[in-house]
Enzyme design. Sequence first.
Site, PDB file in Angstrom:
ATOM      1  NE  ARG A  36      -3.809   0.049   0.635  1.00 36.14           N
ATOM      2  CZ  ARG A  36      -4.685  -0.349  -0.299  1.00 36.14           C
ATOM      3  NH1 ARG A  36      -4.823   0.331  -1.427  1.00 36.14           N
ATOM      4  NH2 ARG A  36      -5.409  -1.417  -0.094  1.00 36.14           N
TER       5      ARG A  36
ATOM      6  NE  ARG B 251      -2.620  -4.764  -6.866  1.00 35.61           N
ATOM      7  CZ  ARG B 251      -3.527  -4.145  -6.120  1.00 35.61           C
ATOM      8  NH1 ARG B 251      -3.282  -2.958  -5.600  1.00 35.61           N
ATOM      9  NH2 ARG B 251      -4.698  -4.708  -5.891  1.00 35.61           N
TER      10      ARG B 251
ATOM     11  CG  HIS C  32      -2.997   2.828  -7.769  1.00 34.68           C
ATOM     12  ND1 HIS C  32      -3.079   3.648  -6.676  1.00 34.68           N
ATOM     13  CD2 HIS C  32      -4.170   2.159  -7.822  1.00 34.68           C
ATOM     14  CE1 HIS C  32      -4.240   3.463  -6.089  1.00 34.68           C
ATOM     15  NE2 HIS C  32      -4.931   2.570  -6.777  1.00 34.68           N
TER      16      HIS C  32
ATOM     17  CD  GLU D  60      -5.206   5.348  -9.216  1.00 39.65           C
ATOM     18  OE1 GLU D  60      -5.474   4.402  -9.984  1.00 39.65           O
ATOM     19  OE2 GLU D  60      -5.826   5.546  -8.149  1.00 39.65           O
TER      20      GLU D  60
ATOM     21  CG  ASP E 148     -12.652   5.086  -6.690  1.00 32.87           C
ATOM     22  OD1 ASP E 148     -11.834   5.332  -7.595  1.00 32.87           O
ATOM     23  OD2 ASP E 148     -12.920   3.933  -6.296  1.00 32.87           O
TER      24      ASP E 148
HETATM   25  O1  LIG Z   1      -6.991  -1.530  -2.614  1.00 31.25           O
HETATM   26  P1  LIG Z   1      -6.444  -1.589  -4.015  1.00 31.25           P
HETATM   27  O2  LIG Z   1      -6.716  -2.889  -4.686  1.00 31.25           O
HETATM   28  O3  LIG Z   1      -4.984  -1.239  -4.050  1.00 31.25           O
HETATM   29  O4  LIG Z   1      -7.199  -0.458  -4.844  1.00 31.25           O
HETATM   30  C1  LIG Z   1      -7.193   0.871  -4.441  1.00 31.25           C
HETATM   31  C2  LIG Z   1      -8.022   1.740  -5.368  1.00 31.25           C
HETATM   32  O5  LIG Z   1      -7.461   1.727  -6.657  1.00 31.25           O
HETATM   33  C3  LIG Z   1      -8.069   2.603  -7.623  1.00 31.25           C
HETATM   34  O6  LIG Z   1      -7.782   3.927  -7.328  1.00 31.25           O
HETATM   35  C4  LIG Z   1      -9.551   2.397  -7.749  1.00 31.25           C
HETATM   36  O7  LIG Z   1     -10.155   3.419  -8.492  1.00 31.25           O
HETATM   37  C5  LIG Z   1     -10.198   2.305  -6.396  1.00 31.25           C
HETATM   38  O8  LIG Z   1     -11.544   1.890  -6.566  1.00 31.25           O
HETATM   39  C6  LIG Z   1      -9.465   1.318  -5.502  1.00 31.25           C
HETATM   40  O9  LIG Z   1     -10.101   1.213  -4.259  1.00 31.25           O
END
Ligand SMILES: O=P(O)(O)OC[C@H]1O[C@H](O)[C@H](O)[C@@H](O)[C@@H]1O
Length: 285
Positions: A62, A85, A156, A258, A201
């Site tokens: 994260r 990833r 991201h 992103e 989002d």
């Molecule tokens: O928790 P993850 O799988 O890393 O995703 C984290 C985030 O990624 C992107 O930004 C999506 O638009 C979100 O909907 C999602 O929650």
Amino acid sequence: MPLTAQPLPHHGRDSLLLLTSDGARAQVGLYGAQVTSWQPVPGRERLYLSPNATWTTGTAIRGGIPVVFPQFGGRGPLAKHGFARLSDWRFLGIDATALGQPAAVLELSDSADTRRHWPTRFRARLHVALSASALRVGLEVRNEDTAAATFTTALHTYLRVDSLEGTVLEGLERAPYLDSTRGDTPMPAQGEGIRFNTETDRIYPDSPHETVLHGRNGRVRVRMSGFKDTVVWNPGASLAASMADLGPGEHEHFVCVEAATVIEPVTLASGESWLGWQQLVDESD
Ligand SMILES: O=P(O)(O)OC[C@H]1O[C@H](O)[C@H](O)[C@@H](O)[C@@H]1O
């Protein structure tokens, strides 16, 4: 500007410390080819890395710059955000070919494991270039299959902010978007910078290629090329509190901006390549 890479394990994982002669530094791990730190000036960290991130194989880290490939989110049959990833990449060395400036190059190719999820034979390379005040990350994908390949992708990026109060993202004022907190509901352009008072989002399809994130800790300009869409994400207080690898209050310290291609996937004919990059420029005094 010369760029060096030296091994520096991070949370028990193989990782590289990238340094320029003027003191800019970045760290990139081989797991996920994930940039986890960028300091244009020593001590001035511009990326967010969760203190509660999980570092075990099979789990996404994260923070930093996760590489989303070959599927964005849940838009397909693969695990959320694809396998890149969660994969071990190889460090090839420093090379200037793809970005026109020296970059650390990491590579991921198809394997029996990736082909179980996604049949395409491919070669992906992540190029990480550092200069005085900028970090540029390029993702290059070559279709090595005999058939055409289709994928969605994103860098991201978790940009660190001291606090969400006073943080605003500019550059998307005139762009309509899809609100992913409401099932991708189409929304008109908002006519103002984005502030982060609640869960955010959004997918901005075919968006402007430049945004600027202002906050109390300075300003970062975000440019992209090759990618078409911009995704903007902050989980807000209650979602962050419910996520084991974030936790209460952690949403206050980042905004994800992103560089993405989500709405219209990339299609590559056999032997064809694609390159997308995102550049972060530190504009703080
Ligand atoms: O928790 P993850 O799988 O890393 O995703 C984290 C985030 O990624 C992107 O930004 C999506 O638009 C979100 O909907 C999602 O929650």
